[in-house]
Design an enzyme around this catalytic site. Structure first.
Site, PDB file in Angstrom:
ATOM      1  N   CYS A   9       0.774  -0.981   0.222  1.00 51.35           N
ATOM      2  CA  CYS A   9      -0.004  -0.181   0.073  1.00 51.35           C
ATOM      3  C   CYS A   9       0.724   1.251  -0.066  1.00 51.35           C
ATOM      4  CB  CYS A   9      -0.955  -0.031   1.280  1.00 51.35           C
ATOM      5  SG  CYS A   9      -2.385   1.093   1.159  1.00 51.35           S
ATOM      6  N   ASP A 128      -5.592  -4.047  11.771  1.00 50.60           N
ATOM      7  CA  ASP A 128      -4.565  -3.252  12.007  1.00 50.60           C
ATOM      8  C   ASP A 128      -4.420  -2.943  13.371  1.00 50.60           C
ATOM      9  OD1 ASP A 128      -2.630  -1.580  11.036  1.00 50.60           O
ATOM     10  OD2 ASP A 128      -3.701  -0.103   9.772  1.00 50.60           O
TER      11      ASP A 128
END
Length: 208
Positions: A9, A128
């Site tokens: 990402c 996360d």
């Protein structure tokens, strides 16, 4: 042998895109969160996404964006998947008629099973670390908090590097791993050696 998918990402530059594609990334992520140092506007994202070859997923990351903002990006940028990292509810996530994944910030007391049931229409749940700001800030969380079985595929994120991703895969057995800062020389600048080492570590863990 199970193959763990790899998403890299925070792509901001053509050279970095070429690097992660050459390393064998299954998906690349573009950040549309203005507060992030990896933010790309729709013009740059469109140009980058247009360089991605077939069978590599193009993912757009949003955090509490106005629906019109997401729609505006989708009108100009070819994205295959949306990734929501804020406080979006399921109706918000579904309104764009696009496959999506929902991030769960692993705060104490989070009922992850109930969370995944709430977002049953998602293609997966991204786990996360919990920090005050949105995003994991390169921090890991306690992987033992992840139940052995969840209703959705698990995408593991948060502080992953070539040094720890093998252990993370062996302990959690996620469908995919998602990395950004762990393969960078600076925020938004990917390091080719770190990218290659990360992908190699994932493949090594899969082979065990």
């Amino acid at each position: 042998m199970t193959r763990t998918r790899v998403k890299i990402c925070g792509i901001t530059r053509p050279d970095d895109l070429d690097t992660v594609l050459a390393a064998g990334a299954d998906a690349v992520g573009f950040v549309f969160y203005p507060s992030s140092r990896r933010f790309v506007d729709k013009q740059r994202a469109s140009a980058l996404a247009g360089r991605v070859p077939p069978f590599v997923a193009r993912v757009g990351l949003f955090v509490n964006a106005e629906p019109g903002t997401v729609a505006d990006v989708l009108a100009t940028t070819p994205l295959d998947l949306l990734q929501f990292h804020g406080d979006e509810d399921v109706r918000y996530c579904e309104q764009f008629s696009k496959p999506y994944v929902k991030a769960a910030r692993m705060a104490p007391g989070l009922d992850l099973v109930e969370f995944t049931r709430t977002f049953a229409s998602a293609r997966g749940v991204l786990l996360d670390a919990y920090v005050e700001s949105y995003g994991g800030a390169g921090k890991t969380f306690d992987w033992s908090l992840v139940p052995e079985s969840l209703p959705l595929p698990v995408i593991l994120s948060g502080g992953l590097t070539a040094d720890n991703v093998g252990e993370a895969i062996r302990r959690v057995r996620p469908w995919a791993v998602d990395v950004s800062s762990g393969v960078e020389s600076a925020k938004g600048i990917k390091d080719a050696r770190k990218v290659a080492a990360f992908v190699a570590a994932v493949r090594s863990a899969d082979a065990r």
